[in-house]
Write a protein that holds these residues in place. Structure first.
Motif, PDB file in Angstrom:
ATOM      1  N   ASN A 174       0.810  -1.218   0.000  1.00  0.00           N
ATOM      2  CA  ASN A 174       0.000   0.000   0.000  1.00  0.00           C
ATOM      3  C   ASN A 174       0.842   1.266   0.000  1.00  0.00           C
ATOM      4  OD1 ASN A 174      -2.460  -1.397   0.103  1.00  0.00           O
ATOM      5  ND2 ASN A 174      -2.379  -1.557   2.340  1.00  0.00           N
ATOM      6  N   GLY A 175       1.981   1.229   0.683  1.00  0.00           N
ATOM      7  CA  GLY A 175       2.802   2.428   0.840  1.00  0.00           C
ATOM      8  C   GLY A 175       2.417   3.214   2.079  1.00  0.00           C
ATOM      9  N   ASN A 176       3.278   4.134   2.495  1.00  0.00           N
ATOM     10  CA  ASN A 176       2.994   5.016   3.625  1.00  0.00           C
ATOM     11  C   ASN A 176       2.311   6.293   3.140  1.00  0.00           C
ATOM     12  OD1 ASN A 176       4.230   3.489   5.780  1.00  0.00           O
ATOM     13  ND2 ASN A 176       6.215   4.031   4.895  1.00  0.00           N
ATOM     14  N   SER A 177       1.364   6.777   3.917  1.00  0.00           N
ATOM     15  CA  SER A 177       0.645   8.005   3.538  1.00  0.00           C
ATOM     16  C   SER A 177       1.398   9.201   4.094  1.00  0.00           C
ATOM     17  CB  SER A 177      -0.788   7.970   4.069  1.00  0.00           C
ATOM     18  OG  SER A 177      -0.795   7.738   5.472  1.00  0.00           O
ATOM     19  N   ASP A 178       2.395   9.666   3.341  1.00  0.00           N
ATOM     20  CA  ASP A 178       3.252  10.733   3.832  1.00  0.00           C
ATOM     21  C   ASP A 178       2.665  12.122   3.635  1.00  0.00           C
ATOM     22  OD1 ASP A 178       4.990   8.939   4.799  1.00  0.00           O
ATOM     23  OD2 ASP A 178       6.628   9.361   3.428  1.00  0.00           O
ATOM     24  N   CYS A 179       1.526  12.216   2.984  1.00  0.00           N
ATOM     25  CA  CYS A 179       0.794  13.475   2.920  1.00  0.00           C
ATOM     26  C   CYS A 179      -0.675  13.179   3.212  1.00  0.00           C
ATOM     27  CB  CYS A 179       0.937  14.127   1.545  1.00  0.00           C
ATOM     28  SG  CYS A 179      -0.089  15.607   1.347  1.00  0.00           S
ATOM     29  N   MET A 180      -1.203  13.795   4.242  1.00  0.00           N
ATOM     30  CA  MET A 180      -2.608  13.616   4.605  1.00  0.00           C
ATOM     31  C   MET A 180      -3.219  14.988   4.855  1.00  0.00           C
ATOM     32  SD  MET A 180      -1.905  10.425   7.181  1.00  0.00           S
ATOM     33  CE  MET A 180      -0.275  11.126   7.552  1.00  0.00           C
ATOM     34  N   ILE A 181      -4.165  15.356   4.032  1.00  0.00           N
ATOM     35  CA  ILE A 181      -4.839  16.645   4.180  1.00  0.00           C
ATOM     36  C   ILE A 181      -6.333  16.398   4.336  1.00  0.00           C
ATOM     37  CG2 ILE A 181      -5.344  18.868   3.114  1.00  0.00           C
ATOM     38  CD1 ILE A 181      -2.721  18.693   1.625  1.00  0.00           C
ATOM     39  N   LEU A 182      -6.869  16.790   5.470  1.00  0.00           N
ATOM     40  CA  LEU A 182      -8.294  16.653   5.729  1.00  0.00           C
ATOM     41  C   LEU A 182      -9.012  17.877   5.174  1.00  0.00           C
ATOM     42  CD1 LEU A 182     -10.698  15.195   7.014  1.00  0.00           C
ATOM     43  CD2 LEU A 182     -10.143  16.364   9.163  1.00  0.00           C
ATOM     44  N   VAL A 183      -9.815  17.665   4.148  1.00  0.00           N
ATOM     45  CA  VAL A 183     -10.587  18.745   3.536  1.00  0.00           C
ATOM     46  C   VAL A 183     -12.009  18.693   4.090  1.00  0.00           C
ATOM     47  CG1 VAL A 183     -11.516  19.687   1.381  1.00  0.00           C
ATOM     48  CG2 VAL A 183      -9.206  18.719   1.434  1.00  0.00           C
ATOM     49  N   SER A 184     -12.443  19.784   4.673  1.00  0.00           N
ATOM     50  CA  SER A 184     -13.783  19.874   5.255  1.00  0.00           C
ATOM     51  C   SER A 184     -14.554  20.986   4.563  1.00  0.00           C
ATOM     52  CB  SER A 184     -13.707  20.149   6.761  1.00  0.00           C
ATOM     53  OG  SER A 184     -12.985  19.122   7.425  1.00  0.00           O
ATOM     54  N   ILE A 185     -15.630  20.615   3.903  1.00  0.00           N
ATOM     55  CA  ILE A 185     -16.464  21.575   3.189  1.00  0.00           C
ATOM     56  C   ILE A 185     -17.617  21.965   4.101  1.00  0.00           C
ATOM     57  CG2 ILE A 185     -17.851  21.972   1.125  1.00  0.00           C
ATOM     58  CD1 ILE A 185     -16.210  19.761  -0.223  1.00  0.00           C
ATOM     59  N   ASN A 186     -17.589  23.203   4.577  1.00  0.00           N
ATOM     60  CA  ASN A 186     -18.565  23.698   5.540  1.00  0.00           C
ATOM     61  C   ASN A 186     -19.627  24.514   4.800  1.00  0.00           C
ATOM     62  OD1 ASN A 186     -19.983  25.100   7.566  1.00  0.00           O
ATOM     63  ND2 ASN A 186     -18.211  25.015   8.939  1.00  0.00           N
ATOM     64  N   LYS A 187     -20.757  23.889   4.542  1.00  0.00           N
ATOM     65  CA  LYS A 187     -21.810  24.535   3.755  1.00  0.00           C
ATOM     66  C   LYS A 187     -22.518  25.637   4.537  1.00  0.00           C
ATOM     67  CE  LYS A 187     -23.361  20.400   2.933  1.00  0.00           C
ATOM     68  NZ  LYS A 187     -24.212  19.268   2.497  1.00  0.00           N
ATOM     69  N   ALA A 188     -22.522  25.532   5.866  1.00  0.00           N
ATOM     70  CA  ALA A 188     -23.175  26.561   6.670  1.00  0.00           C
ATOM     71  C   ALA A 188     -22.350  27.838   6.724  1.00  0.00           C
ATOM     72  CB  ALA A 188     -23.427  26.028   8.080  1.00  0.00           C
ATOM     73  N   ALA A 189     -21.014  27.678   6.780  1.00  0.00           N
ATOM     74  CA  ALA A 189     -20.120  28.830   6.893  1.00  0.00           C
ATOM     75  C   ALA A 189     -19.566  29.268   5.544  1.00  0.00           C
ATOM     76  CB  ALA A 189     -18.971  28.506   7.840  1.00  0.00           C
ATOM     77  N   ASN A 190     -19.912  28.559   4.473  1.00  0.00           N
ATOM     78  CA  ASN A 190     -19.414  28.877   3.133  1.00  0.00           C
ATOM     79  C   ASN A 190     -17.887  28.929   3.076  1.00  0.00           C
ATOM     80  OD1 ASN A 190     -22.047  29.108   2.180  1.00  0.00           O
ATOM     81  ND2 ASN A 190     -22.135  31.291   2.664  1.00  0.00           N
ATOM     82  N   ARG A 191     -17.257  27.902   3.594  1.00  0.00           N
ATOM     83  CA  ARG A 191     -15.802  27.848   3.565  1.00  0.00           C
ATOM     84  C   ARG A 191     -15.305  26.415   3.503  1.00  0.00           C
ATOM     85  NH1 ARG A 191     -12.737  27.940   8.873  1.00  0.00           N
ATOM     86  NH2 ARG A 191     -14.119  26.976  10.390  1.00  0.00           N
ATOM     87  N   VAL A 192     -14.079  26.290   3.035  1.00  0.00           N
ATOM     88  CA  VAL A 192     -13.404  24.999   2.975  1.00  0.00           C
ATOM     89  C   VAL A 192     -12.133  25.104   3.797  1.00  0.00           C
ATOM     90  CG1 VAL A 192     -12.248  23.308   1.499  1.00  0.00           C
ATOM     91  CG2 VAL A 192     -14.309  24.460   0.685  1.00  0.00           C
ATOM     92  N   THR A 193     -11.927  24.159   4.711  1.00  0.00           N
ATOM     93  CA  THR A 193     -10.688  24.114   5.478  1.00  0.00           C
ATOM     94  C   THR A 193      -9.850  22.935   5.009  1.00  0.00           C
ATOM     95  OG1 THR A 193     -11.707  22.785   7.244  1.00  0.00           O
ATOM     96  CG2 THR A 193     -11.744  25.178   7.502  1.00  0.00           C
ATOM     97  N   MET A 194      -8.538  23.143   4.981  1.00  0.00           N
ATOM     98  CA  MET A 194      -7.601  22.085   4.642  1.00  0.00           C
ATOM     99  C   MET A 194      -6.604  21.965   5.791  1.00  0.00           C
ATOM    100  SD  MET A 194      -6.900  22.480   0.535  1.00  0.00           S
ATOM    101  CE  MET A 194      -6.211  24.130   0.659  1.00  0.00           C
ATOM    102  N   VAL A 195      -6.604  20.826   6.468  1.00  0.00           N
ATOM    103  CA  VAL A 195      -5.742  20.618   7.627  1.00  0.00           C
ATOM    104  C   VAL A 195      -4.764  19.483   7.333  1.00  0.00           C
ATOM    105  CG1 VAL A 195      -5.638  20.097  10.090  1.00  0.00           C
ATOM    106  CG2 VAL A 195      -7.599  21.367   9.177  1.00  0.00           C
ATOM    107  N   SER A 196      -3.481  19.789   7.351  1.00  0.00           N
ATOM    108  CA  SER A 196      -2.463  18.748   7.203  1.00  0.00           C
ATOM    109  C   SER A 196      -2.320  18.002   8.523  1.00  0.00           C
ATOM    110  CB  SER A 196      -1.114  19.362   6.814  1.00  0.00           C
ATOM    111  OG  SER A 196      -1.161  19.939   5.529  1.00  0.00           O
ATOM    112  N   LEU A 197      -2.398  16.686   8.457  1.00  0.00           N
ATOM    113  CA  LEU A 197      -2.180  15.837   9.624  1.00  0.00           C
ATOM    114  C   LEU A 197      -0.785  15.237   9.467  1.00  0.00           C
ATOM    115  CD1 LEU A 197      -5.666  14.064   9.678  1.00  0.00           C
ATOM    116  CD2 LEU A 197      -4.971  16.175  10.846  1.00  0.00           C
TER     117      LEU A 197
END
Length: 363
Positions: free
Chosen positions: A103-126
């Protein structure tokens, strides 16, 4: 390491713009989706063993068995997993592997959260080196979860660790990203002279040792500045962990490349996007079904206008580094970290319709 050209922010933007433009409607989207490597969660099994990572130099604190037990106990926070009907979470996974026998190691993980109530998208690197408890595997670096059980196990690990409901993912590996960026036509990056020196070293290694091509046409100019980077250059830039604060600044470069890629996609004509996506989608692995994709399409015109905000975990000054089993691992202050992270994604309790998911409801 790798950056991700997101399925949600690439495939959906492309298909959504086509539809909004009065384009080809269902048949086009259906045909494009047929190029995606869709993997059902129930077809993925947990591996018993995976290749070991190289031993780190050991800058972290060496801890005793009792101290390690205390650290593990501190990970059992009082927070419960939360979800919000107005927020859609999808994990973007960049996989580091030089061969496809695992499978390989997941060396880049970005959690994308689409917030429809706040009209914004957050991208958080874990961050990949975060010390976590991987279900049915044990305590290891976060990036090992993908190696053992691909997307489903990584999503489960993140859900249980960060107390955020994440069950959808999009994965692309190191080599595929080079091709994806080239198909898109490259990406504009502002690169410092210091970053150039390291990136050109990666370019030489990638081209000569791994890709068997001449690196000379891919080198960044020594003085740096704005460069329209090709796939090799962009991936080499995003791999850099030797300028600035190690992997912390590398995750910032990853998010930078991702946002710049999205700008390239948004500037394309419908015909250009459609043609390119037919080539790009074959590189993508996901558990997002075609039905779910189509259910989101009606909301895409609004999503294209959302604000984008980025962050990463661990936060500055809210973690320690330990040395365990030959590896440096990051240990966040989980209680405070989760409070800040949840507020960033979901907003305060007064602003959000967030509800907790009890173990009974989740199980």
């Amino acid at each position: 390491m790798n950056l991700k050209k997101t399925f949600l922010i690439s495939f959906c933007i492309v298909i959504g713009v086509v539809l909004v433009s009065g384009g080809l409607v269902y048949k086009l989207g259906h045909d494009l989706y047929g190029n995606v490597n869709y993997v059902s969660d129930d077809t993925v099994t947990v591996e018993e063993t995976v290749p070991e990572e190289e031993t780190d130099e050991g800058v972290g604190e060496v801890v005793s068995y009792d101290e390690l037990a205390e650290i593990q106990d501190s990970m059992d926070t009082t927070k419960e997993v939360v979800a919000d009907d107005d927020i859609y979470n999808v994990l973007l996974i960049g996989v580091d592997r030089q061969e496809r026998t695992w499978n390989g190691n997941s060396d880049c993980m970005i959690l994308v959260s689409i917030n429809k109530a706040a009209n914004r998208v957050t991208m958080v690197s874990l961050m990949r080196d975060t010390y976590v408890n991987i279900p049915d595997v044990g305590y290891k670096k976060l990036n090992a979860a993908y190696a053992y059980g691909a997307g489903p196990l990584l999503c489960e690990t993140i859900t249980e660790t960060y107390k955020i409901e994440v069950d959808k993912y999009v994965a692309v590996d190191f080599w595929d990203l080079v091709d994806i960026i080239d198909i898109i036509g490259g990406v504009d990056l502002e690169v410092s002279a210091e970053e150039v020196e390291v990136a050109n070293g990666y370019i030489m290694d990638m081209c000569e040792r791994l890709m068997d091509i001449d690196p000379s046409s891919h080198y960044f100019p020594e003085e740096g500045g704005w460069v329209h980077a090709d796939g090799v250059q962009a991936v080499a830039y995003a791999r850099n962990r030797y300028v600035g604060n190690s992997d912390f600044d590398r995750t910032e470069r990853q998010r930078y490349v991702l946002t710049q890629l999205m700008e390239e996609v948004k500037q394309m004509s419908v015909a250009q996007m459609t043609e390119k996506m037919q080539s790009i989608l074959e590189y993508i692995t996901t558990n997002i079904s075609e039905t779910e994709i189509w259910s989101m399409l009606t909301e895409l015109p609004d999503m294209l206008e959302y604000d984008f905000e980025t962050s990463r975990v661990p936060y500055d000054g809210m973690y320690s580094t330990i040395y365990v089993n030959g590896q440096d691992m990051l240990v966040p202050d989980w209680e405070e970290t989760l409070e800040i992270l949840h507020d960033f994604i979901y907003g305060s309790e007064e602003e959000s319709s967030t509800e907790t998911i009890t173990e009974a409801a989740a199980g």
